[in-house]
Motif scaffolding. Structure first.
Motif, PDB file in Angstrom:
ATOM      1  N   GLU A 232       0.853  -1.190   0.000  1.00 48.42           N
ATOM      2  CA  GLU A 232       0.000   0.000   0.000  1.00 48.42           C
ATOM      3  C   GLU A 232       0.890   1.242   0.000  1.00 48.42           C
ATOM      4  O   GLU A 232       1.789   1.368   0.830  1.00 48.42           O
ATOM      5  N   VAL A 233       0.651   2.156  -0.911  1.00 51.69           N
ATOM      6  CA  VAL A 233       1.464   3.365  -1.039  1.00 51.69           C
ATOM      7  C   VAL A 233       1.192   4.277   0.146  1.00 51.69           C
ATOM      8  O   VAL A 233       0.040   4.571   0.479  1.00 51.69           O
ATOM      9  N   ARG A 234       2.273   4.746   0.793  1.00 54.07           N
ATOM     10  CA  ARG A 234       2.141   5.601   1.974  1.00 54.07           C
ATOM     11  C   ARG A 234       2.804   6.958   1.782  1.00 54.07           C
ATOM     12  O   ARG A 234       3.058   7.668   2.756  1.00 54.07           O
TER      13      ARG A 234
ATOM     14  N   PHE B 285       9.392   6.584  -3.177  1.00 55.53           N
ATOM     15  CA  PHE B 285       8.181   6.618  -2.370  1.00 55.53           C
ATOM     16  C   PHE B 285       8.202   5.449  -1.395  1.00 55.53           C
ATOM     17  O   PHE B 285       9.022   4.537  -1.497  1.00 55.53           O
ATOM     18  N   GLU B 286       7.289   5.494  -0.450  1.00 59.16           N
ATOM     19  CA  GLU B 286       7.249   4.497   0.626  1.00 59.16           C
ATOM     20  C   GLU B 286       5.989   3.661   0.520  1.00 59.16           C
ATOM     21  O   GLU B 286       4.910   4.166   0.186  1.00 59.16           O
ATOM     22  N   ILE B 287       6.119   2.372   0.810  1.00 62.36           N
ATOM     23  CA  ILE B 287       4.970   1.478   0.855  1.00 62.36           C
ATOM     24  C   ILE B 287       5.008   0.676   2.150  1.00 62.36           C
ATOM     25  O   ILE B 287       6.044   0.587   2.819  1.00 62.36           O
ATOM     26  N   VAL B 288       3.870   0.107   2.495  1.00 61.45           N
ATOM     27  CA  VAL B 288       3.757  -0.854   3.594  1.00 61.45           C
ATOM     28  C   VAL B 288       3.224  -2.150   3.004  1.00 61.45           C
ATOM     29  O   VAL B 288       2.205  -2.150   2.305  1.00 61.45           O
ATOM     30  N   THR B 289       3.922  -3.253   3.255  1.00 60.50           N
ATOM     31  CA  THR B 289       3.536  -4.530   2.651  1.00 60.50           C
ATOM     32  C   THR B 289       2.221  -5.033   3.236  1.00 60.50           C
ATOM     33  O   THR B 289       1.880  -4.785   4.391  1.00 60.50           O
TER      34      THR B 289
ATOM     35  N   GLY C  59       3.100  -5.415   7.071  1.00 63.12           N
ATOM     36  CA  GLY C  59       3.622  -4.449   8.020  1.00 63.12           C
ATOM     37  C   GLY C  59       5.042  -3.985   7.787  1.00 63.12           C
ATOM     38  O   GLY C  59       5.547  -3.155   8.552  1.00 63.12           O
ATOM     39  N   LEU C  60       5.723  -4.470   6.745  1.00 57.93           N
ATOM     40  CA  LEU C  60       7.092  -4.016   6.472  1.00 57.93           C
ATOM     41  C   LEU C  60       7.043  -2.686   5.723  1.00 57.93           C
ATOM     42  O   LEU C  60       6.291  -2.527   4.758  1.00 57.93           O
ATOM     43  N   ARG C  61       7.872  -1.750   6.155  1.00 55.49           N
ATOM     44  CA  ARG C  61       7.949  -0.444   5.496  1.00 55.49           C
ATOM     45  C   ARG C  61       9.145  -0.453   4.553  1.00 55.49           C
ATOM     46  O   ARG C  61      10.281  -0.700   4.974  1.00 55.49           O
ATOM     47  N   LEU C  62       8.889  -0.144   3.284  1.00 57.10           N
ATOM     48  CA  LEU C  62       9.920  -0.210   2.256  1.00 57.10           C
ATOM     49  C   LEU C  62      10.003   1.111   1.508  1.00 57.10           C
ATOM     50  O   LEU C  62       8.978   1.740   1.217  1.00 57.10           O
TER      51      LEU C  62
ATOM     52  N   PRO D 125       7.399   4.463 -18.288  1.00 57.38           N
ATOM     53  CA  PRO D 125       7.509   5.557 -17.314  1.00 57.38           C
ATOM     54  C   PRO D 125       6.797   5.187 -16.025  1.00 57.38           C
ATOM     55  O   PRO D 125       6.010   4.240 -15.968  1.00 57.38           O
ATOM     56  N   MET D 126       7.071   5.954 -15.004  1.00 55.34           N
ATOM     57  CA  MET D 126       6.443   5.712 -13.715  1.00 55.34           C
ATOM     58  C   MET D 126       4.949   5.989 -13.812  1.00 55.34           C
ATOM     59  O   MET D 126       4.527   7.046 -14.274  1.00 55.34           O
ATOM     60  N   PRO D 127       4.111   5.045 -13.417  1.00 58.71           N
ATOM     61  CA  PRO D 127       2.658   5.262 -13.500  1.00 58.71           C
ATOM     62  C   PRO D 127       2.198   6.282 -12.459  1.00 58.71           C
ATOM     63  O   PRO D 127       2.953   6.708 -11.592  1.00 58.71           O
ATOM     64  N   ASP D 128       0.933   6.635 -12.548  1.00 60.38           N
ATOM     65  CA  ASP D 128       0.354   7.634 -11.653  1.00 60.38           C
ATOM     66  C   ASP D 128       0.000   6.976 -10.323  1.00 60.38           C
ATOM     67  O   ASP D 128      -1.162   6.708 -10.021  1.00 60.38           O
ATOM     68  N   ILE D 129       1.029   6.721  -9.510  1.00 59.39           N
ATOM     69  CA  ILE D 129       0.843   6.071  -8.219  1.00 59.39           C
ATOM     70  C   ILE D 129       0.358   7.105  -7.208  1.00 59.39           C
ATOM     71  O   ILE D 129       0.889   8.208  -7.125  1.00 59.39           O
ATOM     72  N   LYS D 130      -0.654   6.711  -6.411  1.00 57.10           N
ATOM     73  CA  LYS D 130      -1.247   7.646  -5.454  1.00 57.10           C
ATOM     74  C   LYS D 130      -1.302   7.034  -4.061  1.00 57.10           C
ATOM     75  O   LYS D 130      -1.272   5.808  -3.893  1.00 57.10           O
ATOM     76  N   LEU D 131      -1.414   7.910  -3.091  1.00 62.08           N
ATOM     77  CA  LEU D 131      -1.475   7.511  -1.686  1.00 62.08           C
ATOM     78  C   LEU D 131      -2.664   6.585  -1.451  1.00 62.08           C
ATOM     79  O   LEU D 131      -3.782   6.834  -1.915  1.00 62.08           O
TER      80      LEU D 131
END
Length: 797
Positions: free
Chosen positions: A82-84, A96-100, A113-116, A132-138
């Protein structure tokens, strides 16, 4: 309450003094023993300390377990996350940061729960097509195919410590994305709202001159700030102001409290409305902290606001230091590892200094006499407020010096004057307009007007900051005693009657002056007279990842062999070499030698030439301003002899085989070190024929330990005592090669790699040699990865 908070904080902070984590059995024995002793003595403080130690150990063990889970992965893996992070797609930022998320049915291979920290950059492919990088959102859920590794960083005597920062932020791994597919999962309303407001703010501030600063003030996102922006904020001392800091959270709470009081005044007289100011203050402050993603400073400010507002509402009087102590302990209990971040200490230290200054003298001012009326009283009040702000800024400058030195290696000496004007201006004008613009996101016309007004209000502030550009003063490592003495002296002046204790203050000033290193390191400009007896030589192989940078110094000057890598927007020269040079008091370089033209060896040359003006420069290829570095050339510098052994002639562009090889030693004595660059096996064999008697004690391993170098014939003739290799632990070429490492070890060489030991410093006086490994000897920590085994490196970027 005070004793309990202090005990818990002491127990949690004990984590900083553990080089390794104690076994579970040892912790349990300590818990049982401490509990029994505490019960017998009826001492609650000891119980709280034991509780803090247990909580610290549990948090550290849990963090390391998660990091080891990431380290166990090899090659390309698939995860669900999940994008954070709020991502601004209008700037070239792909971090950017995600949580697994534990979703094995969708192909996830890591627990939840892992933060990457992930990077989407060049080399990201889906099949054979670069995308290219897609339009990733929170808040969105994505399936990522990536290469993962633990958070591993460079460890030097100065500069950014990525591993420590990762602990404080709870980052368990970093990776490079190879492919990504968005999952059809609904996004939470709060994430959707925050992302929508952020995107609208981006669109409205895109063409504004100070749009990047407004995004930082509105959402705590400073990714749009350039290197020039950061340098400007550093030099002016305004870095704390251009973000959602504790100051701004407190301001939002006060505004909410005032609004709540006004609403309560016009509403009907009901009992539960007496709490309306408190709820309004916490609602506005909490909403502002939510926009920032609940960072450490915002959590600290919210906790202090909750405690203060409750005490005010319940009519309970606590000293201000007690409120700070409770908030300090509460922050550590919420996140026991937060103390590993600079923001944690800067935030609490600044608040403590402000409280101390208010008690010790800033708040003490004369009241206007009865004869002062009208404009005289107004002028007196204005003068009192200005005086209070200025002295407060002066207190922050002086008392924050030790903290600034520990975390940043310098301070902005014009910060009090700049902050005197900028802090009230931004707090009373810019921040309210930013809050208004964000709050009116549902009304684009008024929101855009708010952003425009906020941008206009920043114009005089940034003009003032521009006047302070270049006002950053680096602090050398041997100034620690003087800085501490200066802080103590400032406290004495603050608290004691100056006239009565004039002798004591003068004595303290003399002590501080005696501790300051007036005869510290200076920069030289070439050859100098050789003193009687061998002078100490300091050799530092800096930890630059994949690349090379060797600093040779004598305490009176410095010469650099290679500069490390460079990339768009930064370089090893600015991130590592400059902080180390500034820490040691070098304002310029005596000499700069480039082994060859590859970026990982010469990428930072332009930066160092521009900022450190080397007196002389040499290279094996044709470069403007550089003298040649070819076989047969010899030059002296401060009692040391540099003898070029390779290449035989200068070339247009020097590749690996043309690396400038330098034999370093005392004048009129055999060389004790060989600097080799990236020479290959053929160059080694030719050099062995030309120099059959070469037996250096210290050898920089050629080409980062590649199989193309370090031939057995060449090494057998030299048999160096110490082999220094500069390499990144998780590099895609898996260097140094295990076979090369075994080759050196088999002939009795001490193998020292920056991948395992960080910066490697050697002090040589005559024939005596002392070696210091920064990971193990200077900056050890339970969170540092253990030295790698042969063949351990995963195939990752």
């Amino acid at each position: 309450m005070v004793r309990e908070a202090a005990g818990i904080a002491l127990g949690l902070l004990s984590l900083h003094y553990w080089p390794t984590l104690p076994p579970y059995s040892v912790v349990m024995i300590a818990v049982v023993t401490g509990s029994l002793v505490s019960a017998y003595l009826r001492e609650r403080l000891l119980i709280c300390i034991v509780f803090g130690v247990v909580l610290a150990n549990y948090s550290a063990v849990a963090y390391l377990d998660d990091v080891e889970t990431v380290a166990a992965e090899r090659g390309d893996i698939t995860i669900i996350g999940e994008v954070r992070s709020l991502i601004n797609h209008n700037i070239p930022n792909t971090l950017f940061e995600i949580v697994t998320i534990d979703d094995s049915s969708a192909g996830g291979s890591l627990p939840a729960g892992l933060r990457l920290h992930l990077r989407w950059g060049a080399g990201t492919f889906a099949g054979d097509t670069q995308q290219p990088m897609p339009d990733i959102k929170l808040g969105e859920h994505w399936q990522f195919t990536l290469r993962l590794k633990p958070p591993y960083g460079r460890v030097n005597s100065a500069g950014y410590d990525r591993e420590r920062d990762a602990v404080g932020k709870g980052i368990h791994g970093v990776g490079v994305i190879l492919d990504a597919v968005q999952l059809d999962t609904p996004v939470g309303w709060h994430d959707h709202l925050r992302q929508t407001m952020y995107q609208q703010a981006i669109a409205m501030t895109r063409d504004l001159p100070f749009g990047a600063y407004l995004l930082a003030l509105g959402f705590g996102e400073r990714t749009a700030l350039t290197d020039q922006d950061w340098q400007l904020l550093r030099d002016s001392g305004l870095a704390h102001l251009m973000a959602i800091s504790g100051l701004h959270i407190g301001l939002a709470v006060v505004i909410g409290w005032r609004l709540g009081g006004m609403l309560r005044g016009v509403a009907i007289n009901l009992y539960y409305l007496t709490w309306l100011p408190l709820w309004c203050g916490l609602l506005l402050g909490g909403g502002y902290a939510w926009l920032a993603g609940f960072t450490v400073p915002t959590i600290r400010a919210l906790l202090m606001s909750v405690v203060i507002l409750l005490l005010m509402r319940l009519r309970i009087g606590w000293p201000r230091w007690q409120v700070l102590l409770v908030a300090f302990a509460a922050c550590l209990m919420i996140n026991p590892l937060a103390s590993y971040t600079a923001g944690f200490w800067l935030s609490f230290t600044a608040v403590a200094i402000i409280m101390f200054a208010g008690v010790g003298g800033v708040g003490r001012q004369e009241q206007p006499s009865a004869v002062n009326h009208g404009w005289q009283s107004l002028l007196f009040s204005i003068w009192g407020a200005v005086r209070q702000l200025f002295v407060m800024q002066l207190a922050l400058l002086l008392l924050m010096l030790p903290v600034q030195w520990l975390w940043f290696g310098g301070f902005a000496w014009l910060a009090p004057l700049v902050n005197l004007l900028a802090v009230p201006w931004v707090s009373l004008l810019t921040v309210p307009m930013v809050l208004l613009a964000v709050g009116l996101s549902w009304w684009p016309a008024l929101s855009g007007l708010g952003w425009w007004a906020a941008d206009l209000s920043l114009k005089p502030v940034m003009w003032l900051a521009g006047l302070a550009q270049g006002a950053w003063l680096p602090l050398t490592g041997d100034m620690a005693g003087g800085l501490l003495g200066l802080a103590v002296l400032a406290c004495l002046i603050w608290l004691l009657p100056v006239r009565r204790y004039a002798a004591l203050l003068v004595s303290g000033a003399l002590i501080v002056l005696a501790l300051m290193p007036f005869d510290g390191p200076t920069s030289g400009s070439g050859e100098r007279e050789v003193e009687e007896g061998p002078a100490p030589v300091f050799i530092d192989m800096l930890d630059v990842g994949h690349g090379l940078a060797v600093l040779i110094s004598t305490g009176q000057g410095a010469v650099l062999y290679d500069t490390g890598n460079a990339w768009p927007g930064g370089s090893i020269a600015s991130a590592v070499i400059e902080p180390v040079l500034r820490q040691r008091g070098y304002e310029r370089l005596d000499g700069l030698i480039l082994s060859h033209g590859d970026s990982d060896h010469a990428g930072g040359a332009e930066y160092l030439i521009r900022h450190f003006s080397p007196s002389w420069m040499r290279s094996s290829d044709h470069r403007d301003g550089f003298s040649s570095c070819v076989r047969g050339e010899t030059w002296l510098w401060q009692g040391l002899e540099f003898r070029a052994l390779w290449p035989p002639k200068r070339v247009r562009r020097a590749a690996n085989p043309h690396s400038c090889v330098i034999a370093l030693g005392y004048a009129n004595a055999p060389p004790f070190m060989l600097l080799t660059g990236d020479i290959d096996a053929i160059s080694e064999l030719l050099l062995a024929r030309l120099e059959p008697d070469l037996t250096p004690e210290i050898l920089t391993v050629p080409h980062h330990g590649s199989l193309t170098s370090s031939s057995r014939t060449w090494l057998t003739a030299m048999r160096p005592e110490v082999a220094l290799v500069s390499a990144a632990r998780f590099n895609p070429w898996r260097l140094p090669n295990p076979e090369i490492r075994r080759r050196y070890v088999a002939m009795g060489s001490q193998w020292l790699s920056t991948a395992d030991h960080g910066q490697i410093s050697i002090t040589r006086v005559g024939n005596e040699m002392e070696i210091v490994r920064y990971r193990q000897d200077i900056r050890p920590g339970w969170f540092r990865p253990r030295p790698s085994r042969v063949g351990e490196n995963p195939k990752t970027d």
